[in-house]
Design an enzyme around this catalytic site. Structure first.
Site, PDB file in Angstrom:
ATOM      1  N   CYS A 194      13.061  10.987   7.471  1.00  0.00           N
ATOM      2  CA  CYS A 194      13.019  10.629   8.919  1.00  0.00           C
ATOM      3  C   CYS A 194      14.478  10.459   9.527  1.00  0.00           C
ATOM      4  O   CYS A 194      14.463  10.772  10.658  1.00  0.00           O
ATOM      5  CB  CYS A 194      12.568   9.217   8.904  1.00  0.00           C
ATOM      6  SG  CYS A 194      13.314   7.882   7.709  1.00  0.00           S
TER       7      CYS A 194
ATOM      8  N   GLU B 183       9.453  16.577  15.590  1.00  0.00           N
ATOM      9  CA  GLU B 183       9.951  15.993  14.019  1.00  0.00           C
ATOM     10  C   GLU B 183       9.333  17.062  13.160  1.00  0.00           C
ATOM     11  O   GLU B 183       7.847  17.374  13.297  1.00  0.00           O
ATOM     12  CB  GLU B 183       9.396  14.759  13.713  1.00  0.00           C
ATOM     13  CG  GLU B 183       9.901  14.458  12.254  1.00  0.00           C
ATOM     14  CD  GLU B 183       9.746  13.194  11.909  1.00  0.00           C
ATOM     15  OE1 GLU B 183       8.354  12.505  12.263  1.00  0.00           O
ATOM     16  OE2 GLU B 183      10.450  12.126  11.244  1.00  0.00           O
TER      17      GLU B 183
ATOM     18  N   ILE C 134       0.846   6.743  13.531  1.00  0.00           N
ATOM     19  CA  ILE C 134       0.055   5.702  12.755  1.00  0.00           C
ATOM     20  C   ILE C 134       0.769   4.033  13.179  1.00  0.00           C
ATOM     21  O   ILE C 134       0.129   3.335  13.442  1.00  0.00           O
ATOM     22  CB  ILE C 134       0.055   5.826  11.248  1.00  0.00           C
ATOM     23  CG1 ILE C 134      -0.646   7.041  10.956  1.00  0.00           C
ATOM     24  CG2 ILE C 134      -0.664   4.734  10.575  1.00  0.00           C
ATOM     25  CD1 ILE C 134      -1.889   7.285  10.991  1.00  0.00           C
TER      26      ILE C 134
ATOM     27  N   LYS D 152       0.984  -1.079   0.050  1.00  0.00           N
ATOM     28  CA  LYS D 152       0.027  -0.064   0.001  1.00  0.00           C
ATOM     29  C   LYS D 152       0.861   1.303   0.017  1.00  0.00           C
ATOM     30  O   LYS D 152       1.431   1.493   1.021  1.00  0.00           O
ATOM     31  CB  LYS D 152      -0.872  -0.069   1.242  1.00  0.00           C
ATOM     32  CG  LYS D 152      -2.037   1.096   1.079  1.00  0.00           C
ATOM     33  CD  LYS D 152      -2.689   1.668   2.134  1.00  0.00           C
ATOM     34  CE  LYS D 152      -2.115   3.002   2.823  1.00  0.00           C
ATOM     35  NZ  LYS D 152      -1.821   3.924   1.752  1.00  0.00           N
TER      36      LYS D 152
ATOM     37  N   GLU E  84       9.159   1.363  10.876  1.00  0.00           N
ATOM     38  CA  GLU E  84      10.028   2.514  10.681  1.00  0.00           C
ATOM     39  C   GLU E  84       9.390   3.635  11.086  1.00  0.00           C
ATOM     40  O   GLU E  84       8.494   4.059  10.006  1.00  0.00           O
ATOM     41  CB  GLU E  84      10.772   2.303   9.541  1.00  0.00           C
ATOM     42  CG  GLU E  84      11.540   1.145   9.099  1.00  0.00           C
ATOM     43  CD  GLU E  84      12.745   0.689  10.017  1.00  0.00           C
ATOM     44  OE1 GLU E  84      13.249   1.441  10.463  1.00  0.00           O
ATOM     45  OE2 GLU E  84      12.911  -0.545  10.021  1.00  0.00           O
TER      46      GLU E  84
HETATM   47  P1  NAD Z   1       1.783   8.334   7.392  1.00  0.00           P
HETATM   48  O1  NAD Z   1       2.060   7.494   8.958  1.00  0.00           O
HETATM   49  O2  NAD Z   1       0.671   9.346   7.564  1.00  0.00           O
HETATM   50  O3  NAD Z   1       1.302   7.362   6.381  1.00  0.00           O
HETATM   51  C1  NAD Z   1       2.535   6.361   6.193  1.00  0.00           C
HETATM   52  C2  NAD Z   1       1.598   5.361   5.400  1.00  0.00           C
HETATM   53  O4  NAD Z   1       0.562   4.611   6.326  1.00  0.00           O
HETATM   54  C3  NAD Z   1       0.680   5.862   4.291  1.00  0.00           C
HETATM   55  O5  NAD Z   1       0.663   4.890   3.195  1.00  0.00           O
HETATM   56  C4  NAD Z   1      -0.569   6.156   4.714  1.00  0.00           C
HETATM   57  O6  NAD Z   1      -1.548   5.815   3.698  1.00  0.00           O
HETATM   58  C5  NAD Z   1      -0.641   4.883   5.645  1.00  0.00           C
HETATM   59  N1  NAD Z   1      -1.602   4.908   6.814  1.00  0.00           N
HETATM   60  C6  NAD Z   1      -2.344   6.044   7.059  1.00  0.00           C
HETATM   61  N2  NAD Z   1      -3.240   5.909   7.964  1.00  0.00           N
HETATM   62  C7  NAD Z   1      -3.175   4.430   8.374  1.00  0.00           C
HETATM   63  C8  NAD Z   1      -4.075   3.631   9.262  1.00  0.00           C
HETATM   64  N3  NAD Z   1      -4.707   4.063  10.030  1.00  0.00           N
HETATM   65  N4  NAD Z   1      -3.574   2.303   9.068  1.00  0.00           N
HETATM   66  C9  NAD Z   1      -2.608   1.804   8.252  1.00  0.00           C
HETATM   67  N5  NAD Z   1      -2.056   2.361   7.278  1.00  0.00           N
HETATM   68  C10 NAD Z   1      -2.169   3.878   7.328  1.00  0.00           C
HETATM   69  O7  NAD Z   1       3.071   9.044   7.166  1.00  0.00           O
HETATM   70  P2  NAD Z   1       3.655   9.822   6.269  1.00  0.00           P
HETATM   71  O8  NAD Z   1       3.178  11.309   6.555  1.00  0.00           O
HETATM   72  O9  NAD Z   1       3.160   9.242   4.755  1.00  0.00           O
HETATM   73  O10 NAD Z   1       5.150   9.824   6.382  1.00  0.00           O
HETATM   74  C11 NAD Z   1       5.902  10.739   7.062  1.00  0.00           C
HETATM   75  C12 NAD Z   1       6.445   9.919   8.351  1.00  0.00           C
HETATM   76  O11 NAD Z   1       7.023   8.903   7.877  1.00  0.00           O
HETATM   77  C13 NAD Z   1       7.417  10.947   9.236  1.00  0.00           C
HETATM   78  O12 NAD Z   1       7.097  10.789  10.510  1.00  0.00           O
HETATM   79  C14 NAD Z   1       8.601  10.011   8.812  1.00  0.00           C
HETATM   80  O13 NAD Z   1       9.586  10.291   9.981  1.00  0.00           O
HETATM   81  C15 NAD Z   1       8.281   8.602   8.533  1.00  0.00           C
HETATM   82  N6  NAD Z   1       9.320   7.997   8.083  1.00  0.00           N
HETATM   83  C16 NAD Z   1      10.026   7.165   8.692  1.00  0.00           C
HETATM   84  C17 NAD Z   1      11.126   6.429   7.662  1.00  0.00           C
HETATM   85  C18 NAD Z   1      11.953   5.406   8.514  1.00  0.00           C
HETATM   86  O14 NAD Z   1      12.398   4.504   8.027  1.00  0.00           O
HETATM   87  N7  NAD Z   1      11.988   5.492  10.073  1.00  0.00           N
HETATM   88  C19 NAD Z   1      11.142   6.516   6.539  1.00  0.00           C
HETATM   89  C20 NAD Z   1      10.389   7.436   5.907  1.00  0.00           C
HETATM   90  C21 NAD Z   1       9.429   8.171   6.621  1.00  0.00           C
END
Ligand code: NAD
Length: 477
Positions: free
Chosen positions: A284, A381, A232, A175, A250
């Site tokens: 991140c 963040e 999330i 997804k 992650e």
């Molecule tokens: P997000 O948590 O909003 O979304 C991530 C994914 O989860 C998307 O595909 C989203 O559609 C899905 N999602 C949203 N709600 C959900 C639910 N209730 N159940 C299941 N899936 C759901 O994050 P984002 O805004 O897309 O990304 C930014 C965040 O990701 C930042 O906090 C960043 O630090 C983190 N990030 C971490 C890493 C790492 O490796 N640690 C890498 C990249 C990004």
């Protein structure tokens, strides 16, 4: 192949969603709609998971390691042939500078090459047990893996979840984030063209709020591999606990960049801006908290600020662009609120903080000084092009302050004193640390966080272990 992929990818073909829903994708550099992409609903999720389960049971898990290797190498080869197309899609979809998008397309292919090779080197153990007999371990696939990825590095993160999961013999429902589904859909199509059997990789664009719970709680999903926000991730952990599903998470970060006066100071100060501003700070691992030893502080800030002001914030399609727009108007608002909070407290904004150009979600790279440890900009963040720099006097007190964070993902450390480098590296609470560099990631090495930055590891052989169950077998003599 050259049309934009806009449907769900299920059982080896593009398909309309059951309820005919769609969502617009906006180019963040122009604010124009690129295309409408199908949005999956619960019904589609169920049918994709069932298809993935069938594909797993009816053959994929039983292929020999050599057969899986060949398919993964084919995927890697086709990805390399399509690098430019992948890069152009990513550039348009999330505003990523085209040169970065090319690097990330190559990285995705490299990840498939690595795991294609890893399949035949992934071994168990023989264990000398106290009874007469022969004891050995097997690494077995789990079944259906749900891979949920964010919008900041859509293609490489999708690859580094899908490739090890497939290599270990699982099927995958991928997804992508609702803002960035294009390269994930292309990955599904390319993998199929490379010989991956239908159903082994399903790709479901859609809103996380709409389909997340169905995907995460479905009884046939055995493992959830998630990259995204800590909020999330924590919800997914809670839901997964009910079915005792395996998870790897992650999550967010607020990574330190620690600069000692005995480092090669000008080099550290010149290289450090890209450790936080690359990908417009939507990383991140962004080194957004800089700790500089007081005697080097003024010089560091001077060189760092000058290097920041030279960064080329431009249309991401241009070859010279280093920093593109933020991914959306919403994300820019979030970042601007952080900058305002610092302004309201009277913190010193040395450069940046303003918008650029009439169109596109651009924001100038922003450097903030005189922040206090409890400021939001220092603790939370931001996920945008904003950095805070503070001086420190004492190594031990600085390490305490570095570790006074719920996060622990990445970090950098600059010094020419080897003993100090090792001492500090050991004490910083983070899953990844680089000394005299700001790299965070190697395909061959484990990547992930301490504390609220996550659980489990992506990349390297650790990721492959995370997509298997360990079985012990005893044969009586
Ligand atoms: P997000 O948590 O909003 O979304 C991530 C994914 O989860 C998307 O595909 C989203 O559609 C899905 N999602 C949203 N709600 C959900 C639910 N209730 N159940 C299941 N899936 C759901 O994050 P984002 O805004 O897309 O990304 C930014 C965040 O990701 C930042 O906090 C960043 O630090 C983190 N990030 C971490 C890493 C790492 O490796 N640690 C890498 C990249 C990004």
């Amino acid at each position: 192949m050259n049309e934009l992929p806009t449907q769900l990818f299920i059982n080896g073909e593009f398909r309309k969603p059951a309820k005919g829903k769609s969502m617009p994708l906006v180019n963040p550099a122009t604010e124009e709609t690129i295309v409408e992409v199908a949005a999956a609903t619960g019904e589609d999720v169920n049918s994709a998971i069932e298809g993935a389960h069938r594909a797993y049971r009816q053959g994929w898990r039983d292929l020999t390691p050599g057969e899986r290797t060949e398919i993964l190498f084919n995927i890697a080869r086709l990805l390399r042939e399509n690098c430019e197309r992948i890069a152009q899609l990513e550039c348009q979809n999330v505003g990523k500078p085209i040169s970065d998008a090319r690097d990330e397309a190559g990285l995705g292919a490299r990840v498939f090459e690595y795991y294609a090779g890893a399949i035949t080197k992934f071994t168990g153990q023989t264990i000398p047990v106290s009874r007469g007999g022969f004891d050995f371990t097997l690494r077995q696939p789990m079944g259906v893996v749900a891979a949920i990825v964010p919008w900041n590095f859509p293609f490489p993160i999708a690859c580094w979840k899908v490739a090890p999961a497939l290599a270990a013999g699982n099927s995958v429902v991928l997804k992508p984030a609702s803002q960035s589904p294009l390269t994930a859909l292309l990955l599904g199509q390319i993998a199929h063209q490379a010989g991956l059997p239908p159903g082994v990789l399903q790709v479901l664009p859609g809103s996380g709020q709409e389909i997340g719970d169905v995907l995460v709680t479905h009884p046939l999903v055995r493992k959830i591999s998630f990259t995204g926000s800590t909020a999330i991730g924590s919800r997914i952990m809670e839901l997964a606990s009910r079915g005792l599903k395996r998870i790897s998470l992650e999550l967010g970060g607020k990574s330190p960049n620690i600069v000692f006066a005995d480092s090669d100071l000008d080099r550290a100060a010149t290289l450090s801006p890209m450790s936080v501003f690359a990908n417009t700070g939507q990383d991140c691992c962004a080194r957004s908290r800089v700790f500089v030893e007081r005697s080097a502080f003024d010089r560091f800030v001077e060189v760092f600020t000058a290097a920041t002001q030279q960064l080329r914030v431009e249309n991401p399609t241009g070859e010279t662009c280093q920093i593109g727009p933020l991914v959306s108007a919403g994300q820019r608002n979030v970042v601007e609120e952080f900058v305002s909070s610092a302004r309201d407290l009277g913190r010193k904004i040395v450069t940046g903080g303003d918008r650029l150009f009439d169109k596109g979600y651009y924001l100038k790279p922003t450097v903030i000084l005189q922040v206090e440890p409890n400021d939001r900009v220092w603790r939370e963040e931001i996920f945008g092009p904003v950095v805070c720099i503070r001086p420190f006097d004492d190594e031990a007190a600085m390490i305490e302050e570095v570790n006074d964070s719920p996060y622990g993902l990445s970090g950098s450390l600059w010094t020419n004193d080897l003993r100090r480098a090792l001492r500090v590296a050991r004490r910083v609470e983070s899953g990844v640390l680089s000394i005299n560099s700001h790299s965070s990631l190697h395909v061959e090495a484990p990547f992930g966080g301490f504390k609220q930055s996550g659980l489990g590891r992506d990349l390297g052989m650790s990721a492959m272990e995370g997509y298997t169950e360990l079985k012990n077998v005893y044969v009586a003599e």
